[in-house]
Design a protein around this motif. Structure first.
Motif, PDB file in Angstrom:
ATOM      1  N   PHE A  51       2.806   1.614  -5.923  1.00 15.00           N
ATOM      2  CA  PHE A  51       1.830   0.874  -5.122  1.00 15.00           C
ATOM      3  C   PHE A  51       1.121  -0.173  -5.975  1.00 15.00           C
ATOM      4  O   PHE A  51       0.835  -1.287  -5.521  1.00 15.00           O
ATOM      5  CB  PHE A  51       0.822   1.835  -4.507  1.00 15.00           C
ATOM      6  CG  PHE A  51      -0.185   1.156  -3.608  1.00 15.00           C
ATOM      7  CD1 PHE A  51       0.225   0.553  -2.422  1.00 15.00           C
ATOM      8  CD2 PHE A  51      -1.522   1.094  -3.964  1.00 15.00           C
ATOM      9  CE1 PHE A  51      -0.697  -0.082  -1.598  1.00 15.00           C
ATOM     10  CE2 PHE A  51      -2.440   0.459  -3.150  1.00 15.00           C
ATOM     11  CZ  PHE A  51      -2.030  -0.126  -1.962  1.00 15.00           C
ATOM     12  N   ALA A  52       0.880   0.198  -7.248  1.00 16.30           N
ATOM     13  CA  ALA A  52       0.272  -0.766  -8.177  1.00 16.30           C
ATOM     14  C   ALA A  52       1.223  -1.948  -8.421  1.00 16.30           C
ATOM     15  O   ALA A  52       0.785  -3.101  -8.497  1.00 16.30           O
ATOM     16  CB  ALA A  52      -0.077  -0.077  -9.493  1.00 16.30           C
ATOM     17  N   LEU A  53       2.504  -1.667  -8.546  1.00 12.86           N
ATOM     18  CA  LEU A  53       3.481  -2.752  -8.696  1.00 12.86           C
ATOM     19  C   LEU A  53       3.439  -3.685  -7.492  1.00 12.86           C
ATOM     20  O   LEU A  53       3.530  -4.911  -7.627  1.00 12.86           O
ATOM     21  CB  LEU A  53       4.889  -2.173  -8.849  1.00 12.86           C
ATOM     22  CG  LEU A  53       5.253  -1.548 -10.198  1.00 12.86           C
ATOM     23  CD1 LEU A  53       6.610  -0.858 -10.113  1.00 12.86           C
ATOM     24  CD2 LEU A  53       5.269  -2.600 -11.304  1.00 12.86           C
ATOM     25  N   LEU A  54       3.316  -3.089  -6.297  1.00 10.42           N
ATOM     26  CA  LEU A  54       3.249  -3.897  -5.085  1.00 10.42           C
ATOM     27  C   LEU A  54       2.010  -4.791  -5.108  1.00 10.42           C
ATOM     28  O   LEU A  54       2.087  -5.975  -4.752  1.00 10.42           O
ATOM     29  CB  LEU A  54       3.226  -2.982  -3.859  1.00 10.42           C
ATOM     30  CG  LEU A  54       3.067  -3.674  -2.495  1.00 10.42           C
ATOM     31  CD1 LEU A  54       4.221  -4.637  -2.256  1.00 10.42           C
ATOM     32  CD2 LEU A  54       2.999  -2.639  -1.382  1.00 10.42           C
TER      33      LEU A  54
ATOM     34  N   ILE B 144      11.983   1.965  -5.631  1.00  6.85           N
ATOM     35  CA  ILE B 144      12.169   2.437  -4.253  1.00  6.85           C
ATOM     36  C   ILE B 144      13.599   2.927  -4.050  1.00  6.85           C
ATOM     37  O   ILE B 144      13.837   3.937  -3.377  1.00  6.85           O
ATOM     38  CB  ILE B 144      11.801   1.314  -3.273  1.00  6.85           C
ATOM     39  CG1 ILE B 144      10.276   1.181  -3.225  1.00  6.85           C
ATOM     40  CG2 ILE B 144      12.368   1.576  -1.883  1.00  6.85           C
ATOM     41  CD1 ILE B 144       9.763   0.046  -2.399  1.00  6.85           C
ATOM     42  N   GLU B 145      14.547   2.233  -4.656  1.00  8.62           N
ATOM     43  CA  GLU B 145      15.949   2.647  -4.562  1.00  8.62           C
ATOM     44  C   GLU B 145      16.144   4.047  -5.126  1.00  8.62           C
ATOM     45  O   GLU B 145      16.922   4.851  -4.594  1.00  8.62           O
ATOM     46  CB  GLU B 145      16.828   1.647  -5.320  1.00  8.62           C
ATOM     47  CG  GLU B 145      18.310   1.900  -5.223  1.00  8.62           C
ATOM     48  CD  GLU B 145      18.866   1.591  -3.845  1.00  8.62           C
ATOM     49  OE1 GLU B 145      19.790   2.307  -3.435  1.00  8.62           O
ATOM     50  OE2 GLU B 145      18.374   0.667  -3.179  1.00  8.62           O
TER      51      GLU B 145
ATOM     52  N   LYS C  75       3.735   6.310  -0.011  1.00  9.76           N
ATOM     53  CA  LYS C  75       4.665   5.619   0.892  1.00  9.76           C
ATOM     54  C   LYS C  75       3.910   4.915   2.015  1.00  9.76           C
ATOM     55  O   LYS C  75       4.208   3.761   2.360  1.00  9.76           O
ATOM     56  CB  LYS C  75       5.658   6.616   1.477  1.00  9.76           C
ATOM     57  CG  LYS C  75       6.721   7.116   0.513  1.00  9.76           C
ATOM     58  CD  LYS C  75       7.674   8.063   1.235  1.00  9.76           C
ATOM     59  CE  LYS C  75       8.747   8.597   0.313  1.00  9.76           C
ATOM     60  NZ  LYS C  75       9.683   9.509   1.012  1.00  9.76           N
ATOM     61  N   ASN C  76       2.922   5.600   2.601  1.00  8.36           N
ATOM     62  CA  ASN C  76       2.139   4.993   3.685  1.00  8.36           C
ATOM     63  C   ASN C  76       1.414   3.750   3.196  1.00  8.36           C
ATOM     64  O   ASN C  76       1.359   2.732   3.884  1.00  8.36           O
ATOM     65  CB  ASN C  76       1.131   6.004   4.246  1.00  8.36           C
ATOM     66  CG  ASN C  76       1.803   7.059   5.111  1.00  8.36           C
ATOM     67  OD1 ASN C  76       2.819   6.772   5.755  1.00  8.36           O
ATOM     68  ND2 ASN C  76       1.253   8.266   5.135  1.00  8.36           N
ATOM     69  N   SER C  77       0.855   3.849   2.006  1.00  6.75           N
ATOM     70  CA  SER C  77       0.136   2.698   1.448  1.00  6.75           C
ATOM     71  C   SER C  77       1.072   1.517   1.255  1.00  6.75           C
ATOM     72  O   SER C  77       0.735   0.370   1.568  1.00  6.75           O
ATOM     73  CB  SER C  77      -0.509   3.080   0.114  1.00  6.75           C
ATOM     74  OG  SER C  77      -1.405   4.146   0.262  1.00  6.75           O
ATOM     75  N   ILE C  78       2.280   1.792   0.759  1.00  9.55           N
ATOM     76  CA  ILE C  78       3.253   0.709   0.534  1.00  9.55           C
ATOM     77  C   ILE C  78       3.691   0.109   1.853  1.00  9.55           C
ATOM     78  O   ILE C  78       3.773  -1.125   2.001  1.00  9.55           O
ATOM     79  CB  ILE C  78       4.452   1.250  -0.275  1.00  9.55           C
ATOM     80  CG1 ILE C  78       4.026   1.587  -1.701  1.00  9.55           C
ATOM     81  CG2 ILE C  78       5.587   0.226  -0.291  1.00  9.55           C
ATOM     82  CD1 ILE C  78       5.093   2.276  -2.527  1.00  9.55           C
ATOM     83  N   ARG C  79       3.987   0.967   2.861  1.00  7.92           N
ATOM     84  CA  ARG C  79       4.442   0.448   4.154  1.00  7.92           C
ATOM     85  C   ARG C  79       3.373  -0.426   4.808  1.00  7.92           C
ATOM     86  O   ARG C  79       3.677  -1.460   5.410  1.00  7.92           O
ATOM     87  CB  ARG C  79       4.818   1.612   5.077  1.00  7.92           C
ATOM     88  CG  ARG C  79       6.163   2.239   4.774  1.00  7.92           C
ATOM     89  CD  ARG C  79       6.592   3.183   5.889  1.00  7.92           C
ATOM     90  NE  ARG C  79       5.732   4.345   5.977  1.00  7.92           N
ATOM     91  CZ  ARG C  79       5.995   5.549   5.479  1.00  7.92           C
ATOM     92  NH1 ARG C  79       7.138   5.754   4.840  1.00  7.92           N
ATOM     93  NH2 ARG C  79       5.157   6.554   5.626  1.00  7.92           N
TER      94      ARG C  79
END
Length: 960
Positions: free
Chosen positions: A40-43, A69-70, A86-90
């Motif tokens: 999430f930090a990378l995002l 992610i892969e 995952k929710n945060s990223i989506r």
């Protein structure tokens, strides 16, 4: 990592140009992969376009995010991400639609598609709704990057979902396609009309037009993904709309004068996607789309003819796709679609292919002059799917196969015209060049159609009366090399269809003369390929070829020297290797030349492993031809074999198979086991540990060493090492490998029966245990039984000793069990000689008759077994057919196809007891021993009558 600033610093170090900073930064990123919040930090870093972060830092962040992610998104993957992360990223990643940097936007689109593969629709149900809403509301003339990113993301999402193959996933994708199609096709219609209007009126600035065409491309590629999943009726409507819009676009691109090259390139890309959609549509049989066949064929044919007149109109790949579409529609397995294409259309197309696409172009001739060996490089694989001339050739053959009775006369009529026109001496002027190129194209068509023209064209007569004189007439002209090369190619094509009879000698002379060093390299390489083809024939006669042998090898030798590229050298080497194979023992005449050039090629080809493979193949054929004279090559050969079979060298991955073949051939054709060959044997131990794929060849090599070196090799330093290697090998291999090892030990036992039981004691004892306990009747169990039988026959003391160690106090019962096994499984032994060995071994057990009660109880079974085998080995006169009646001291006849290894094995086996002692004599000897034990022949007869079946005893007496 504790905070974003630290992550940004680490990413900046990982993206720096200083090697000292990169390694620890990359390690730090790797160490944090499985920590909560890292992705999430990378995002957050990748999305931070407003924080003035460097583009390369954001680029690296998005790449690490994609790879993470892969690896970690799946629930059952390594260190899976938590649902919270995952929710945060989506939730956060949808803001990537505002990304302005194209390269980063593309990576975000890929990331969204990867997440959708795992989470849509269960955990991310609103994704497609958000994308479709954004697509539906976007403006055609808008230049916002967001629109492009949304379309790019949708395209990658549907592309990713379309690759899932489970039934439920395919059903889901079909539902997605059907629900998305109305929105996407409506948007496509809007964008297409606007782009066409802008191109037609030449209004608007180029930047706006480029953005519109770019978005049109994304929509079209999305439709390409979802159209195969549509229902039949919707798909037909889609194809109808595609055809209408494609015609409109084709009209614009052929009539419009483009001032901006970028706009033209984008339009060409649109045409290319249209052609791919047509290709995908007709891969699957669908009767409803069959109605479009005539229209599509006609349109593709027009595009092909337009391209032939002006090759700047369309991209080459678009025309290739048009050819492939026609090939798909008129091919032999398309049922009703064949009937929809008129024969006139196909005939026009066939002529167009011959005269417009088979001739060499100016670019081809330029490539010929600039780099002749690259020009002559052979294309392999399915190049017809991507390259123009191969595609034209395949379409030509497809049309010809579709209706040979209609098109063969067309080809023959065209050929007659060429034959008549070429009699004119027009080879010096410009018109002559064009004539030569057209003749070359017609000859190419005749070569491609060789199978169909088999009964219609007498190629031998054509060659003698026309082709050969024609080449001689134009050989000194600037364009003569074109026809010379084509005629050689024609010979190559026709030899596989209709080998020559009367013209064979003339063709030999023509081909070998065409390898003259004064001729063009393209001609010489074509001649070498034709030579390979004409020699690869059942009717090849070495005596007929003998007058050309020296000139042939000299020409190939010089061609090999003159070749510059590794591919050309490899190509010529394969031909030379085949010629050597055909020459057989007559290769001696060119051995000195090979000894000069092959080591030189080996030295300079260290980085070209495929060329080295060709050298190895050639050397193998040379050794076969030279036989014992190949010993003079050993210093070079052994070095080559060592390099090819050394498992510590990276080159062995490519060279191993050919190196093992050469090693086997060298051993089979040598007369002495030299010190250098002994040192080479050390490579075997590494190969045993390397791969089961090479075990068969390795065991064949060991057999050659055993037979060549005899008892001194087995009892030397390699005996114990080989025993340990075999024990290690057989711990985890299949029965096929165990069978090979068992037969190797059987041969080794016959070479040195005195020392093998001790050196290979553990393996022999394991086999005794298997024979006594294994109740199966497999090939392996039979081979083990024969091995134990040979041990009992060749070295009885060692046999008793090993049996005693294996069974202890139960040796008598073991002997009785072994006798029963011999008797029960003798029918599993197919060949007569090993059957005789088993029978003689069972008789050898009678040596323990006096001491062992179980052996005395086994006498009926032994006599029954002997009678059964006597029936197998004796002829009508009662003579033992397994015996070698010739003088064992006399030299064996050396046939041309033999080698020294086969002779050594034959000599070894012929000296064994099964070939030197008749079974009747052996039975008599054992019965005489029993007679002495029982006090005379009468007592023995009485005892035998009491325990042996009367019929068995009567048959035994008849044989004796």
């Amino acid at each position: 990592m504790d905070n974003l600033e630290q992550l940004v610093t680490t990413l900046r170090s990982a993206a720096s140009q200083q090697s000292a900073d990169i390694k620890p930064a990359v390690q730090a990123l790797t160490d944090n992969e499985d920590k909560f919040g890292f992705h999430f930090a990378l995002l957050k870093v990748a999305l931070s376009s407003g924080l003035n972060l460097e583009t390369h830092v954001r680029w690296l962040a998005v790449l690490y995010l994609k790879n993470g992610i892969e690896r970690h998104w799946r629930m059952h993957g390594p260190s899976p991400l938590t649902e919270e992360e995952k929710n945060s990223i989506r939730n956060e990643i949808l803001s990537s639609f505002d990304e302005e940097v194209n390269q980063i936007a593309l990576q975000f689109a890929v990331i969204v598609s990867k997440i959708a593969r795992y989470d849509y629709p269960k955990n991310w149900p609103h994704l497609l709704h958000i994308l479709l809403t954004a697509i539906e509301s976007m403006q055609v003339l808008s230049t916002k990057q967001r629109d492009n990113t949304v379309l790019l993301t949708f395209r990658y999402v549907v592309k990713e979902l379309s690759t899932k193959r489970l039934p439920n996933d395919r059903k889901l994708f079909s539902q997605i396609s059907c629900s998305s199609y109305p929105c996407i096709i409506a948007t496509f219609d809007r964008f297409h009309k606007t782009v066409v209007e802008m191109l037609s009126s030449s209004t608007g600035d180029s930047n706006t037009l480029l953005h519109a065409i770019e978005k049109l491309l994304h929509i079209l590629k999305s439709l390409k993904c979802i159209s195969p999943a549509l229902d039949s009726t919707t798909n037909c409507n889609f194809i109808n709309e595609v055809l209408t819009m494609l015609k409109t676009f084709l009209g614009l691109t052929t009539s419009h004068s483009f001032k901006d090259q970028l706009v033209l390139d984008k339009c060409h890309k649109v045409l290319l996607v249209y052609s791919k959609i047509l290709l995908d549509t007709f891969v699957v049989e669908d009767n409803k789309v069959a109605n479009f066949v005539p229209e599509i064929v006609n349109m593709c044919k027009q595009c092909i003819f337009l391209f032939a007149e002006n090759r700047a109109l369309f991209p080459e790949r678009f025309v290739v796709n048009c050819m492939n579409v026609i090939k798909l529609l008129v091919g032999p397995n398309e049922g009703q679609k064949d009937c929809s294409v008129s024969m006139d259309d196909m005939q026009d197309l066939l002529k167009g292919l011959v005269f417009s696409f088979l001739p060499l172009t100016a670019a081809d001739l330029e490539n010929w002059e600039e780099d002749v060996e690259e020009f002559c490089s052979e294309e392999i694989g399915e190049t017809w799917k991507y390259n123009l001339r191969p595609s034209a050739e395949v379409l030509f053959l497809t049309l010809l196969h579709r209706s040979p009775e209609r098109f063969v006369p067309v080809i023959l009529a065209t050929l007659d015209t060429v034959n008549q026109n070429s009699q004119k001496d027009v080879l010096q002027d410009h018109q002559g060049v064009n004539s030569v190129l057209l003749n070359d194209a017609v000859f190419a068509a005749v070569g491609l159609a060789a199978n169909e023209l088999f009964d219609e064209l007498d190629f031998e007569m054509w060659f003698l009366t026309y082709l050969s004189p024609y080449v001689q007439k134009c050989v000194t002209t600037p364009c003569g090399k074109i026809l010379h090369r084509r005629v050689l190619w024609l010979i190559e094509q026709w030899m596989g269809v209709k080998p020559p009879n009367e013209a064979r000698t003339a063709m030999y002379d023509f081909i070998i003369s065409s390898m003259d060093s004064n001729l063009n390299m393209a001609v010489r390489l074509a001649a070498s390929s034709a030579l390979r083809q004409i020699l690869d024939d059942f009717e090849f006669d070495l005596d007929t070829f003998a007058p050309f042998q020296e000139k042939c090898t000299d020409s190939l030798y010089k061609l090999l020297q003159d070749s510059q590229t590794g591919d050309s050298k490899m190509r010529v080497l394969h031909v030379l290797s085949f010629v050597i194979e055909r020459l057989g023992s007559r290769v001696v005449s060119c051995a000195h030349k090979l000894a000069e050039i092959l080591p030189a090629i080996w030295q300079v080809s260290e980085a070209h492993n495929m060329l080295r493979c060709a050298v190895l193949t050639t050397l193998t054929n040379v050794v076969v031809g030279l036989k014992e004279q190949s010993v003079s090559f050993h210093p070079f050969l052994i070095n080559v074999i060592h390099t090819s079979t050394d498992t510590t060298s990276p080159a062995h991955i490519y060279l191993l198979a050919d190196g093992l073949d050469l090693w086997i051939t060298v051993l089979q054709n040598t007369t002495d086991l030299t010190d250098s060959l002994m040192q080479l044997f050390n490579n075997i131990y590494g190969l045993f540990e390397f791969s089961s794929e090479s075990v068969r060849a390795c065991i064949e090599i060991v057999e050659s060493y055993v037979v060549l070196g005899g008892c001194s090799f087995i009892s030397g330093i390699h005996g114990q090492k080989l025993s340990a290697a075999i024990l290690s090998l057989v711990t985890d291999v299949r029965d096929e490998c165990l069978l090979l090892v068992t037969r190797l030990l059987e041969l080794t036992l016959q070479v040195a029966p005195a020392v093998v039981p001790e050196i290979f004691q553990q393996y022999v004892r394991d086999n005794i245990q298997h024979v006594l306990t294994d109740e199966t009747t497999t090939i392996l169990s039979t081979a083990r039984m024969v091995l134990i039988a040979r041990l009992a026959l060749l070295n009885p003391p060692a046999f008793w000793n090993l049996l005693q160690r294996q069974t202890g106090q139960q040796i008598g019962n073991a002997l009785m069990a072994l006798t029963k096994i011999f008797n029960d499984r003798i029918d599993c032994v197919i060949e007569t000689e090993p059957r005789k060995a088993v029978a003689m071994a069972s008789l050898s057990i009678l040596d323990q008759y006096a001491e062992s009660e179980p052996v005395r109880h086994s006498l009926p079974q032994i006599m029954c077994l002997c009678v059964q085998v006597l029936h197998d080995v004796c002829d009508e006169s009662g003579s033992d057919t397994v015996l070698v009646t010739s003088n064992p001291e006399a030299p064996l006849v050396f046939n041309e196809w033999d080698n020294f290894h086969f002779m050594r094995v034959r000599t070894l086996l012929n000296a064994g007891p099964t070939h030197t002692v008749s079974l009747q004599t052996f039975v008599k000897q054992k019965l005489e021993i029993l007679s002495d034990i029982h006090g005379g022949a009468d007592n023995l007869q009485t005892m035998l009558t009491a325990v042996v079946d009367a019929q068995v005893l009567q048959e035994l007496q008849n044989f004796l």
